[in-house]
Scaffold this active site. Structure first.
Site, PDB file in Angstrom:
ATOM      1  N   THR A  57     -26.032  23.855  11.560  1.00  0.00           N
ATOM      2  CA  THR A  57     -26.562  23.814  10.191  1.00  0.00           C
ATOM      3  C   THR A  57     -26.677  22.384   9.658  1.00  0.00           C
ATOM      4  OG1 THR A  57     -25.139  25.763   9.915  1.00  0.00           O
ATOM      5  CG2 THR A  57     -26.321  24.984   7.957  1.00  0.00           C
ATOM      6  N   TRP A  59     -26.847  19.531  11.096  1.00  0.00           N
ATOM      7  CA  TRP A  59     -27.882  18.734  11.769  1.00  0.00           C
ATOM      8  C   TRP A  59     -29.279  19.097  11.267  1.00  0.00           C
ATOM      9  CZ3 TRP A  59     -29.642  19.669  17.493  1.00  0.00           C
ATOM     10  CH2 TRP A  59     -30.503  18.632  17.876  1.00  0.00           C
ATOM     11  N   HIS A 115     -26.229  31.367   4.904  1.00  0.00           N
ATOM     12  CA  HIS A 115     -25.726  32.050   6.100  1.00  0.00           C
ATOM     13  C   HIS A 115     -25.950  33.562   5.993  1.00  0.00           C
ATOM     14  CE1 HIS A 115     -23.858  28.546   7.782  1.00  0.00           C
ATOM     15  NE2 HIS A 115     -22.833  28.489   6.981  1.00  0.00           N
ATOM     16  N   ARG A 137     -27.544  29.438  18.030  1.00  0.00           N
ATOM     17  CA  ARG A 137     -26.817  28.651  19.026  1.00  0.00           C
ATOM     18  C   ARG A 137     -26.149  29.615  19.996  1.00  0.00           C
ATOM     19  NH1 ARG A 137     -22.060  24.128  17.741  1.00  0.00           N
ATOM     20  NH2 ARG A 137     -22.192  23.125  19.784  1.00  0.00           N
ATOM     21  N   SER A 145     -16.768  26.205  18.527  1.00  0.00           N
ATOM     22  CA  SER A 145     -16.955  25.367  17.346  1.00  0.00           C
ATOM     23  C   SER A 145     -16.302  26.029  16.126  1.00  0.00           C
ATOM     24  CB  SER A 145     -18.456  25.151  17.115  1.00  0.00           C
ATOM     25  OG  SER A 145     -18.670  24.325  16.015  1.00  0.00           O
ATOM     26  N   ARG A 268     -18.006  17.260  15.062  1.00  0.00           N
ATOM     27  CA  ARG A 268     -16.952  17.284  16.084  1.00  0.00           C
ATOM     28  C   ARG A 268     -17.486  16.644  17.356  1.00  0.00           C
ATOM     29  NH1 ARG A 268     -14.790  20.569  20.128  1.00  0.00           N
ATOM     30  NH2 ARG A 268     -16.705  21.803  20.046  1.00  0.00           N
ATOM     31  N   LYS A 269     -18.322  17.388  18.133  1.00  0.00           N
ATOM     32  CA  LYS A 269     -18.882  16.820  19.367  1.00  0.00           C
ATOM     33  C   LYS A 269     -20.401  16.896  19.396  1.00  0.00           C
ATOM     34  CE  LYS A 269     -15.257  17.564  22.818  1.00  0.00           C
ATOM     35  NZ  LYS A 269     -14.884  18.398  23.968  1.00  0.00           N
ATOM     36  N   GLY A 270     -20.931  18.041  18.935  1.00  0.00           N
ATOM     37  CA  GLY A 270     -22.382  18.213  18.911  1.00  0.00           C
ATOM     38  C   GLY A 270     -23.013  18.276  20.288  1.00  0.00           C
TER      39      GLY A 270
HETATM   40  P1  PAP Z   1     -21.806  25.100   9.161  1.00  0.00           P
HETATM   41  O1  PAP Z   1     -22.659  26.225   9.616  1.00  0.00           O
HETATM   42  O2  PAP Z   1     -20.431  25.514   8.748  1.00  0.00           O
HETATM   43  O3  PAP Z   1     -22.462  24.224   8.151  1.00  0.00           O
HETATM   44  P2  PAP Z   1     -22.558  23.621  11.482  1.00  0.00           P
HETATM   45  O4  PAP Z   1     -23.146  22.376  11.002  1.00  0.00           O
HETATM   46  O5  PAP Z   1     -23.461  24.688  11.960  1.00  0.00           O
HETATM   47  O6  PAP Z   1     -21.541  24.184  10.417  1.00  0.00           O
HETATM   48  O7  PAP Z   1     -21.589  23.355  12.694  1.00  0.00           O
HETATM   49  C1  PAP Z   1     -21.106  22.134  13.059  1.00  0.00           C
HETATM   50  C2  PAP Z   1     -21.503  21.933  14.503  1.00  0.00           C
HETATM   51  O8  PAP Z   1     -22.702  21.147  14.556  1.00  0.00           O
HETATM   52  C3  PAP Z   1     -20.429  21.133  15.213  1.00  0.00           C
HETATM   53  O9  PAP Z   1     -20.494  21.543  16.574  1.00  0.00           O
HETATM   54  P3  PAP Z   1     -19.296  21.328  17.604  1.00  0.00           P
HETATM   55  O10 PAP Z   1     -18.058  21.891  16.945  1.00  0.00           O
HETATM   56  O11 PAP Z   1     -19.671  22.101  18.826  1.00  0.00           O
HETATM   57  O12 PAP Z   1     -19.210  19.880  17.857  1.00  0.00           O
HETATM   58  C4  PAP Z   1     -20.942  19.729  14.978  1.00  0.00           C
HETATM   59  O13 PAP Z   1     -20.371  18.766  15.825  1.00  0.00           O
HETATM   60  C5  PAP Z   1     -22.425  19.930  15.236  1.00  0.00           C
HETATM   61  N1  PAP Z   1     -23.240  18.849  14.687  1.00  0.00           N
HETATM   62  C6  PAP Z   1     -23.145  18.243  13.480  1.00  0.00           C
HETATM   63  N2  PAP Z   1     -24.079  17.295  13.346  1.00  0.00           N
HETATM   64  C7  PAP Z   1     -24.786  17.278  14.491  1.00  0.00           C
HETATM   65  C8  PAP Z   1     -25.884  16.488  14.964  1.00  0.00           C
HETATM   66  N3  PAP Z   1     -26.424  15.540  14.244  1.00  0.00           N
HETATM   67  N4  PAP Z   1     -26.360  16.766  16.201  1.00  0.00           N
HETATM   68  C9  PAP Z   1     -25.820  17.742  16.970  1.00  0.00           C
HETATM   69  N5  PAP Z   1     -24.771  18.510  16.571  1.00  0.00           N
HETATM   70  C10 PAP Z   1     -24.265  18.282  15.357  1.00  0.00           C
END
Ligand code: PAP
Length: 304
Positions: A57, A59, A115, A137, A145, A268-270
């Site tokens: 979300t 991103w 959501h 996803r 995540s 976190r990691k993305g």
């Molecule tokens: P939300 O639905 O609660 O707003 P959301 O943004 O969907 O959360 O989830 C965060 C995930 O997006 C994290 O994934 P991970 O735990 O597997 O790392 C976060 O790291 C990832 N994320 C945030 N920003 C980016 C980005 N710019 N590019 C890719 N992944 C990202």
């Protein structure tokens, strides 16, 4: 609203979820969700990003904000994507049926996120020409995540850590905020097949593989195509995990105003495939079996 009449299920520690229209929610969101369902009338040019939580979300909020507000996209360096693109239920309709944030802007479309599943927004979306972008996803990375995120937000509470096996059980049973995941995804997938001009269905893995191509497709879908490839590259770079997570506002340990979790918990990691570092073979097989039953059996070959 009397929550005691709604079905409830134990979730993490002492917390429980409440069921509304077949989907599970944190109790504090039920009233807010109902406000959106009953009062949100999209303008024909509204743009709504819909996701199951943890699908990417943050991103896609950044990318959509940049695509629609090209000249002010530098704001991402000082404002969190969640503050630039508000959630309908958590921010816009959090307090009132007729929130001031709904005033029609003079310049361009309004951009919101939610959501909420299609099954609860059927009337709202079917009666509007607004544009919906649904981001999904793969379920295993999403679960990992989610599990990290929940443990981060519960850090302050004693005895509230969430074992991964328990999280996996809850995910497979569909008892997770906004779950069941599979019903959420399928609702919007069907809608996108029925109304492709209004609903674009994208996935995190595809976007990560070809962000440039997706930003262009999103520009076309939103009827604001790009004329210069450099501008597309610039947006991709500015919204990359590395760039966004380097800004102070996104590194902040302060809690957001609308959810008891720090701003930095959205980064976190993305990556794709991080589940391999956490899930047992058994859990992988269990989720894959479910994915085949729920997605592949319908010809939707996604998620494994
Ligand atoms: P939300 O639905 O609660 O707003 P959301 O943004 O969907 O959360 O989830 C965060 C995930 O997006 C994290 O994934 P991970 O735990 O597997 O790392 C976060 O790291 C990832 N994320 C945030 N920003 C980016 C980005 N710019 N590019 C890719 N992944 C990202």
């Amino acid at each position: 609203m009397d929550l005691s009449s709604l079905p409830r299920e134990k979730w993490v520690g002492d917390d429980y979820l409440v069921q509304l229209g077949g989907f599970w929610f944190l109790p504090q969101f039920v009233k807010k969700n109902k406000r959106v369902i009953n009062n949100y009338n999209p303008l024909p040019n509204d743009v709504i990003l819909v996701t199951f939580p943890k699908s990417g979300t943050t991103w896609l909020k950044s990318l959509l904000y940049s695509i629609l507000n090209r000249s002010s996209r530098h704001k991402l360096a000082v404002e969190h994507p969640h503050d630039l693109v508000p959630f309908l239920e958590a921010q816009v309709f959090a307090e009132a049926d007729e929130p001031p944030a709904l005033a029609a802007p003079l310049d361009g479309p309004r951009l919101f996120a939610t959501h909420l599943p299609y099954q609860l927004l059927t009337k709202t979306l079917d009666s509007s020409q607004c544009k919906v972008i649904y981001l999904t996803r793969n379920p295993k990375d999403l679960l990992v995540s989610f599990w990290h995120f929940v443990n981060k937000w519960n850090m302050e509470k004693p005895n509230q850590s969430w074992p991964l096996d328990e999280a996996t059980d809850k995910f497979c049973d569909g008892v997770i905020p906004c779950g069941p995941y599979y019903d959420h995804v399928l609702g919007y997938r069907e809608l996108s097949l029925k109304r492709p001009k209004n609903v674009m269905f994208v996935n995190f893995e595809g976007m990560l593989e070809d962000p440039h191509g997706y930003v262009k497709k999103l520009g076309d879908f939103l009827e604001c195509p790009f004329e210069e490839e450099e501008e597309v590259d610039d947006i991709v770079k500015n919204c990359s995990f590395e760039m966004l997570s380097s800004y102070d506002v996104n590194k902040s340990k302060e809690s957001t105003t609308w959810f008891p979790t720090p701003y930095n918990s959205f980064f976190r990691k993305g990556k794709v495939g991080d589940y391999k570092n956490y899930l047992s073979n058994e859990s992988v097989q269990r989720i894959d079996t479910l994915t085949k039953e729920r997605f592949h059996s319908l010809g939707f070959m996604y998620g494994i």
